[in-house]
Design an enzyme around this catalytic site. Structure first.
Site, short mmCIF file in Angstrom:
data_model
loop_
_atom_site.label_atom_id
_atom_site.label_comp_id
_atom_site.label_asym_id
_atom_site.label_seq_id
_atom_site.Cartn_x
_atom_site.Cartn_y
_atom_site.Cartn_z
N HIS A 119 0.88 -1.18 0.00
CA HIS A 119 0.00 0.00 0.00
C HIS A 119 0.92 1.23 0.00
O HIS A 119 2.04 1.18 0.51
CB HIS A 119 -0.84 -0.05 1.28
CG HIS A 119 -1.91 0.99 1.39
ND1 HIS A 119 -1.64 2.29 1.77
CD2 HIS A 119 -3.24 0.94 1.21
CE1 HIS A 119 -2.76 2.98 1.81
NE2 HIS A 119 -3.75 2.18 1.47
N ASP A 196 3.10 -4.61 8.18
CA ASP A 196 1.90 -3.79 8.03
C ASP A 196 0.68 -4.70 8.21
O ASP A 196 0.32 -5.46 7.31
CB ASP A 196 1.93 -3.14 6.63
CG ASP A 196 0.62 -2.42 6.31
OD1 ASP A 196 -0.33 -2.48 7.11
OD2 ASP A 196 0.56 -1.80 5.22
N GLN A 199 -4.48 -5.10 7.15
CA GLN A 199 -5.48 -6.04 6.64
C GLN A 199 -5.40 -7.41 7.32
O GLN A 199 -6.12 -8.33 6.92
CB GLN A 199 -5.31 -6.23 5.12
CG GLN A 199 -5.44 -4.98 4.30
CD GLN A 199 -6.87 -4.41 4.27
OE1 GLN A 199 -7.82 -5.07 4.67
NE2 GLN A 199 -7.01 -3.19 3.82
N LYS A 222 -10.30 -0.30 10.55
CA LYS A 222 -10.47 -1.51 9.73
C LYS A 222 -10.86 -2.71 10.58
O LYS A 222 -11.07 -3.80 10.08
CB LYS A 222 -9.19 -1.78 8.95
CG LYS A 222 -8.89 -0.71 7.89
CD LYS A 222 -7.75 -1.10 7.00
CE LYS A 222 -7.14 0.06 6.25
NZ LYS A 222 -7.94 0.46 5.09
N CYS A 360 -4.78 2.55 -3.64
CA CYS A 360 -3.56 3.08 -3.00
C CYS A 360 -2.41 2.10 -3.18
O CYS A 360 -1.62 1.86 -2.25
CB CYS A 360 -3.79 3.38 -1.52
SG CYS A 360 -4.99 4.65 -1.24
N1 PLP Z 1 -1.68 -0.72 4.61
C1 PLP Z 1 -2.64 -1.47 4.04
C2 PLP Z 1 -2.33 -2.86 3.62
C3 PLP Z 1 -3.91 -0.94 3.85
O1 PLP Z 1 -4.87 -1.67 3.27
C4 PLP Z 1 -4.16 0.39 4.26
C5 PLP Z 1 -5.49 1.00 4.03
O2 PLP Z 1 -6.23 0.60 3.16
C6 PLP Z 1 -3.14 1.11 4.86
C7 PLP Z 1 -1.91 0.53 5.02
C8 PLP Z 1 -3.35 2.52 5.33
O3 PLP Z 1 -4.22 2.52 6.41
P1 PLP Z 1 -4.77 3.91 7.03
O4 PLP Z 1 -5.33 4.68 5.87
O5 PLP Z 1 -5.79 3.47 8.00
O6 PLP Z 1 -3.61 4.59 7.66
#
Ligand code: PLP
Length: 402
Positions: A119, A196, A199, A222, A360
């Site tokens: 992401h 990270d 998910q 999430k 993203c």
């Molecule tokens: N990392 C992953 C794998 C994600 O799916 C997301 C959000 O969709 C993020 C990071 C970023 O999360 P946030 O926007 O809650 O900071």
């Protein structure tokens, strides 16, 4: 399977809309009444600033906030509450590490390994600090199934590699990465790891002690919690050695006109007034997930995924991207000759919410040769009936475009 119709009764959004078909939980999840009530009840019963107020409601607020650290410790099996930092979300947590650790420890020619599956939140902060420090970013490549080619990792690692930062479950392909294997490889070369978990934490059991990574991050929104709250879990000794990310109140020990000293961890990294209500809401969300059982949620999504993959395979015009062996409840796809934005808009006329865009994750889009795709993602409130309805609506849209 969970009884999704019953689960839905806990989520007021579903009673406030007749037949809302929500397939975008990878983007953000809906909120149970208990979470909404906990936020509202904080403001109506014990609203006060934390870690400073010397009156009763201030103590109540501080206790409620700090009790969420204990919940997270137990939910994710974190060795110590001092290793849990509250942030605004996954994005801020990674920026905290790239700034507070990266600025201190990265030097010219050092390298950071990420993957082609990340992401933007796990790409851009590293690009920013790499540029400043003249460090390099290397990417673990993806194969055609949407899996990491781990054989390439050993070739990317050298004596200048300082950190490997990898997504646990891909928000595009749903791939669940073998992070334990990656962490072991990193440890053999004294390389730090960041996972990270945006998910993963909401969808399957995560055990930080067993995983043994150095940094782990996730977002509250999430996992049924409010927006504006996230978590960084980091080894105590690393947090102690890192300089603060943001300066201000709370994070200090003593401030003079010329300089300041820092508070103990984790408060050293929680400058200013915290997102108190959101943290409390996250605690309630974790209670909700634990009451249902994270293993049951995982099994539920697995069944939905299998069912949906089968149903999608019956639609000739539908092409799925990625076919990872180990995956969670996310499917990315396109329909021949229909732009994903058009598809999303048409499905919306049937009250179906899906995501369309680059998710993203533009490097993935580049890799699959598309500027955007459609995506469905599941959670505990989805069921087979909804997937049937989704497929019928997709077929209807195809027939309109023919
Ligand atoms: N990392 C992953 C794998 C994600 O799916 C997301 C959000 O969709 C993020 C990071 C970023 O999360 P946030 O926007 O809650 O900071």
């Amino acid at each position: 399977m969970l009884d999704a119709q019953n689960v839905k009764k806990d989520f007021p959004i579903f009673s406030n809309h007749d037949d809302l078909f929500y397939f975008d939980s990878a983007s953000t999840t809906q909120k149970p009444q208990a979470v909404i009530d906990s936020v509202s009840s904080f403001y109506s019963s014990s609203n006060a600033n934390i870690h400073r107020a010397l009156y009763k409601i201030g103590e109540t607020a501080t206790d409620a906030y700090e009790s969420v650290r204990l919940k997270i410790k137990s939910f994710l099996n974190v060795p110590d509450t001092h290793e849990i930092v509250f942030t605004k979300g996954t994005t801020e947590s990674i920026n905290l590490v790239s700034n507070a650790w990266g600025r201190k420890h990265l030097k010219q020619k050092h390298s950071i390994i990420i993957s082609e599956m990340e992401h933007h939140a796990n790409i851009v902060p590293w690009q920013m600090i790499a540029k400043e420090k003249q460090a390099k970013i290397k990417y673990i490549p993806l194969n055609e199934n949407g899996e990491l080619t781990l054989d390439a990792l050993n070739e990317l690692i050298d004596e200048n590699t300082k950190i490997i930062s990898i997504v646990h479950q891909s928000n595009v392909f749903g791939t669940i990465n073998p992070v334990e294997k990656i962490i072991k490889i990193a440890q053999e070369s004294n390389i730090l790891t960041l996972i990270d978990g945006a998910q993963s934490v909401p969808h399957f059991k995560v055990d930080i002690k067993e995983m043994d990574c150095d940094f782990f991050v996730f977002s509250g929104h999430k996992i049924l919690g409010p927006t504006g709250v996230g978590v960084l879990v980091a080894r105590k000794e690393l947090l102690k050695s890192m300089d603060p990310f943001l300066g201000g109140g709370v994070m200090i020990d003593e401030v003079t006109m010329n300089e300041s000293t820092w508070n103990q961890i984790p408060l050293k990294f929680e400058a200013g007034t915290a997102n108190i209500a959101q943290v409390i809401g996250l605690g309630e969300a974790i209670d909700y997930v634990q009451n249902i059982g994270i293993e049951k949620i995982y099994q539920h999504e697995k069944e939905l995924l299998t069912y949906c993959l089968q149903k999608f395979s019956e639609i000739d015009e539908l092409k799925i991207y990625g076919n990872p062996r180990h995956r969670g409840g996310i499917i990315t796809f396109n329909i021949d000759d229909i732009h994903p934005h058009d598809l999303a808009k048409f499905l919306d006329t049937d009250n179906i919410c899906i995501r369309a865009g680059h998710h993203c994750a533009q490097p993935i889009m580049h890799k699959i040769g598309k500027s955007s795709t459609a995506r469905v993602s599941f959670y505990l409130y989805n069921d087979f009936r909804e997937i049937d309805y989704l497929c019928e609506s997709i077929k209807k849209t195809i027939s309109i475009f023919k």
